[in-house]
Design an enzyme around this catalytic site. Structure first.
Site, short mmCIF file in Angstrom:
data_model
loop_
_atom_site.label_atom_id
_atom_site.label_comp_id
_atom_site.label_asym_id
_atom_site.label_seq_id
_atom_site.Cartn_x
_atom_site.Cartn_y
_atom_site.Cartn_z
N TYR A 99 -1.03 -0.56 10.76
CA TYR A 99 -1.31 -0.95 9.38
C TYR A 99 -0.15 -0.57 8.47
CZ TYR A 99 -3.42 -1.00 4.74
OH TYR A 99 -3.67 -1.23 3.41
N SER A 152 0.86 -1.18 0.00
CA SER A 152 0.00 0.00 0.00
C SER A 152 0.89 1.23 0.00
CB SER A 152 -0.88 0.01 1.26
OG SER A 152 -1.47 1.28 1.46
#
Length: 258
Positions: free
Chosen positions: A165, A152
Site C-alpha cells: 500500500y 497518503s
C-alpha cells in the site's frame, strides 16, 4: 473543519471525482458542487453515486453519476467522452479512487497486492490518460485546470505491514511531482494530498489484526480527520488564483503522531 470558502468560487468549472461513492470522494464532490462546480462522480457502486447526486441536486447543484471501474481503461475513456458531450471539458479532476489492504509481506497475499496496484496505480493512470486532454484543453482556453491526486502519509512513513500500500502511494506522490515538470508550463496545476487518519470506510477493508488495531485505536483516541476536512482542502487548492499551485499538502489530525 468548518467551511472556510464562501460564495461560488468554482462557478463554471466542471469537476470529475473518482472514488466518489463514499468517504472523501463523496464529501469532496458535494463540497465542490456547493461552491458552484458542475460535478461528475465516478465509482463502481451506482446506487451510492446516485445518493451523492441526489444530495447535490437537493442543494441546487448539478451532477452526473457514471458507474465505472477505473481499472478498465476503455470504460474510463468512454466516461471522459460522455463528460465532454454533456458538459464540455473537465477542468478539475480529483483522482481519488483507492484501496488499502494491509498484510505482512511473507504472508504472500499476492491477490491483495495486485488489487492495490490495479486500483491505486493503474486506475489512477487510466483517469489521467482519459482526462488529461480535457485539462490541457481547458488550460489552453485560459481556464483554471487542476489535477489533484490522492496519496497518503503512508507514502513517506515507514509502517510495518504497509509495504505494498505504501509503495503505491509513494508512486502517486512522486509521479505528481514529475507531472508538474511537464504540465506546469502548460498551466495545468498538478497536486497531491497526503491525508493521515480519516474516518472513512477505507479501514474496513483492512483484515490484518495489527493494522486494524492501530487504526481503531487512532479513531478511538484522537479527533481524526473527517471527509469534510479533506473536501475543504481540495476545494481551496482549486479555488486559489490560476497562477498559484499548492503542489503537495499533507493533512493530519493534530494529535496523530504515527
Amino acid at each position: 473543519m468548518s467551511a472556510l470558502l464562501t460564495g461560488t468560487p468554482l462557478a463554471h468549472r466542471v469537476a470529475v471525482v473518482s472514488g466518489a461513492s463514499s468517504g472523501m470522494g463523496a464529501a469532496t464532490a458535494e463540497r465542490l458542487a456547493q461552491l458552484g462546480a458542475t460535478v461528475v462522480v465516478l465509482a463502481r457502486r451506482k446506487e451510492r453515486l446516485d445518493g451523492v447526486v441526489k444530495n447535490i441536486e437537493a442543494g441546487g447543484g448539478t451532477a452526473l453519476a457514471i458507474a465505472v471501474d477505473v481499472t478498465n481503461r476503455e470504460a474510463v475513456q468512454a466516461a471522459a467522452a460522455r463528460v465532454a458531450d454533456r458538459f464540455g471539458k473537465a477542468d478539475l479532476v480529483f483522482n481519488n479512487a483507492g484501496v488499502q489492504l494491509i498484510s505482512g509481506i511473507e504472508e504472500l497475499k499476492v491477490d491483495d497486492w495486485q488489487r492495490q496496484i490495479d486500483l491505486n496505480i493503474t486506475g489512477l493512470m487510466n483517469v489521467i490518460a482519459a482526462f488529461l486532454p480535457h485539462l490541457t484543453g481547458a488550460a489552453d482556453e485560459g481556464r483554471p485546470s487542476d489535477l489533484i491526486n490522492t496519496s497518503s502519509i503512508a507514502a513517506t512513513r515507514i509502517l510495518e505491514k504497509f509495504s505494498v500500500y505504501s509503495g503505491t502511494k509513494a508512486y502517486i506522490s512522486h509521479l505528481t511531482r514529475l507531472l508538474r515538470v511537464e504540465l506546469g508550463r502548460k498551466m495545468v496545476r498538478v497536486a497531491t494530498i497526503e491525508p493521515g487518519m480519516v474516518d472513512t470506510e477505507l479501514p474496513d477493508h483492512v483484515t490484518d489484526p495489527d493494522a486494524s488495531k492501530l487504526m481503531a485505536d487512532l479513531i478511538h483516541d484522537i479527533d481524526v480527520l473527517q471527509g469534510a476536512d479533506v473536501a475543504e482542502t481540495v476545494a481551496f487548492m482549486a479555488a486559489v488564483p490560476r497562477h498559484v499551485n499548492l503542489t503537495e499538502i499533507t493533512i493530519l489530525p493534530t494529535a496523530q503522531t504515527v
